[in-house]
Design a protein around this motif. Sequence first.
Motif, short mmCIF file in Angstrom:
data_model
loop_
_atom_site.label_atom_id
_atom_site.label_comp_id
_atom_site.label_asym_id
_atom_site.label_seq_id
_atom_site.Cartn_x
_atom_site.Cartn_y
_atom_site.Cartn_z
N ALA A 169 33.95 42.17 83.75
CA ALA A 169 33.27 41.08 84.44
C ALA A 169 31.85 40.93 83.90
N PHE A 170 31.42 39.69 83.63
CA PHE A 170 30.07 39.46 83.12
C PHE A 170 29.07 39.58 84.26
N ARG A 171 27.98 40.27 83.98
CA ARG A 171 26.90 40.42 84.95
C ARG A 171 25.57 40.13 84.25
N LEU A 172 24.74 39.33 84.89
CA LEU A 172 23.44 39.01 84.33
C LEU A 172 22.57 40.25 84.28
N PRO A 173 21.76 40.38 83.23
CA PRO A 173 20.79 41.48 83.21
C PRO A 173 19.63 41.18 84.16
N GLN A 181 12.66 23.19 81.47
CA GLN A 181 13.25 24.50 81.72
C GLN A 181 13.06 25.38 80.49
N LEU A 182 12.45 26.54 80.69
CA LEU A 182 12.16 27.47 79.60
C LEU A 182 12.92 28.77 79.85
N VAL A 183 13.74 29.16 78.88
CA VAL A 183 14.52 30.39 78.98
C VAL A 183 14.09 31.34 77.87
N LEU A 184 13.83 32.59 78.24
CA LEU A 184 13.54 33.63 77.27
C LEU A 184 14.47 34.81 77.52
N VAL A 185 15.07 35.30 76.46
CA VAL A 185 16.00 36.43 76.54
C VAL A 185 15.62 37.44 75.48
N GLY A 186 15.60 38.71 75.83
CA GLY A 186 15.34 39.73 74.82
C GLY A 186 14.78 40.99 75.39
N PRO A 201 17.76 44.21 76.03
CA PRO A 201 17.11 45.00 74.98
C PRO A 201 18.04 45.46 73.86
N SER A 202 19.09 44.68 73.56
CA SER A 202 20.03 45.09 72.52
C SER A 202 19.37 45.12 71.14
N ALA A 203 18.30 44.34 70.97
CA ALA A 203 17.53 44.33 69.73
C ALA A 203 16.08 44.05 70.10
N PRO A 204 15.10 44.53 69.32
CA PRO A 204 13.68 44.31 69.64
C PRO A 204 13.23 42.89 69.30
#
Length: 446
Positions: free
Chosen positions: A19-23, A205-210, A42-45
């Motif tokens: 099941a997908f879960r948001l971080p 809408q601004l999305v940042l992931v990392g 944090p899978s990659a910097p």
Amino acid sequence: MRRTTTGPRDLPPLGVQQAFRLPETADVVLPEGLRVVCLRSPSAPMIELVLRIPFLCATENDGATAEVLATTLLRGALGRGEEDVDTELARAGCSLGAVRRSDRIEISGSGPSAALETLVGVLADVLTGASHAGTEVDRARRRLAERLPLLRARPSTLAAEALRVHCRGDSPALRLIPAEAAVASVTADGVRALHRAAVVPAGAQLVLVGDLDPERTVALLAARLREWRSRRPVGTVVPRAPEHWQRPVRLVDRPGSVQSLIRLVSPAPARTDPRFAALSLANVVFGGSFSSRLLSNVRERGGYAYWAGSRFDDILEAMVIAVNADTATDTTVSAVAEIRAELRSMATKPVTDDELRVAGNYLLGASALAMSSQVGLATAVSTTIGFGLPPQWLESFSDEVRSVTGRQVRELAEEMFASATFTGVVLGDARLLAGPLGEHLDMVLA
């Protein structure tokens, strides 16, 4: 010496879909109306960024001006030239790009986690003070004018625009290709004026992931973007959804064309509808995967099309089931006939339990794969909130897919894939197609 078994071997069984879960997520609306969604992955910097600024053309000139605006947005800001912006981003290992979509201006970029402040700083500078210098605007306008013949020669673009106008009416907001006169009229003053009016935080809408701290990143954005203020948004004209979709299919003439593009659509429930998960599975069975009924028939068995498939699409505020096929002129009639036959079979040939199982595995697997990278997750979240849904919809949707029953899929397939509800366009050589197609379709010639 050891030997492996020769000949075909059974494929290993599929693993259980997780099941997908948001971080860890922060979801905040800043005082000027900008929605910021930050997710720790944090899978990659690295950091991935997507900013969507809603924009619909109110006049014929808006489309051309918006194209030039997007092209020149990152060409200099606050007294800095293009080279200064490029150098600062390059030294930090970052990138930013801007494009104009049919319903928005979109900025996307990426960079190392350590360079987050540089990435956000440059973004803030161009949003609040892009120079749109006269020389840059002139260069962008000339390049756009040179591209127009290429855009108008592209069948897929012509078919997409014809479909939008056919279904929703003739409006500047629906035009994908600006007119030559509109491009010629673009000025630096006009681009700057549109920037002030349309590039505003209200509704954006601004999305940042990392590899980031969501709360600290929101605080950084609030500080760096505090000068980005909302002024009166540019006026927009949004056509009303059609009251009746049972209108004739329109044959759009492309004299001498050796191929045809078939684009058929039917209204579909919104993604917020509780039936959407079941409808998604029905769509995978019909035409949404490489093993779908439509592709297996029209391309693999019949050889009538280079490509055939179905998907969900949005024509402004109306969501549709879109059935697409690209075919040679001499097989167009056969392709149309088989598409209609497959639509009818969704009612007369119920979805089997095996088809439902395969469709569920495909849908969940494709979703998991798409969101397994930082850029994929950023795109998925940006798209989701762009449809007016919360990020958590990505979790609940996968759970809903697992709970769908065969009966729900069969009932929706019978209702939503009824051939009579589909309208659309066929782009091709009318001289060769008008008569034969008229025997299969309620059709008018554009």
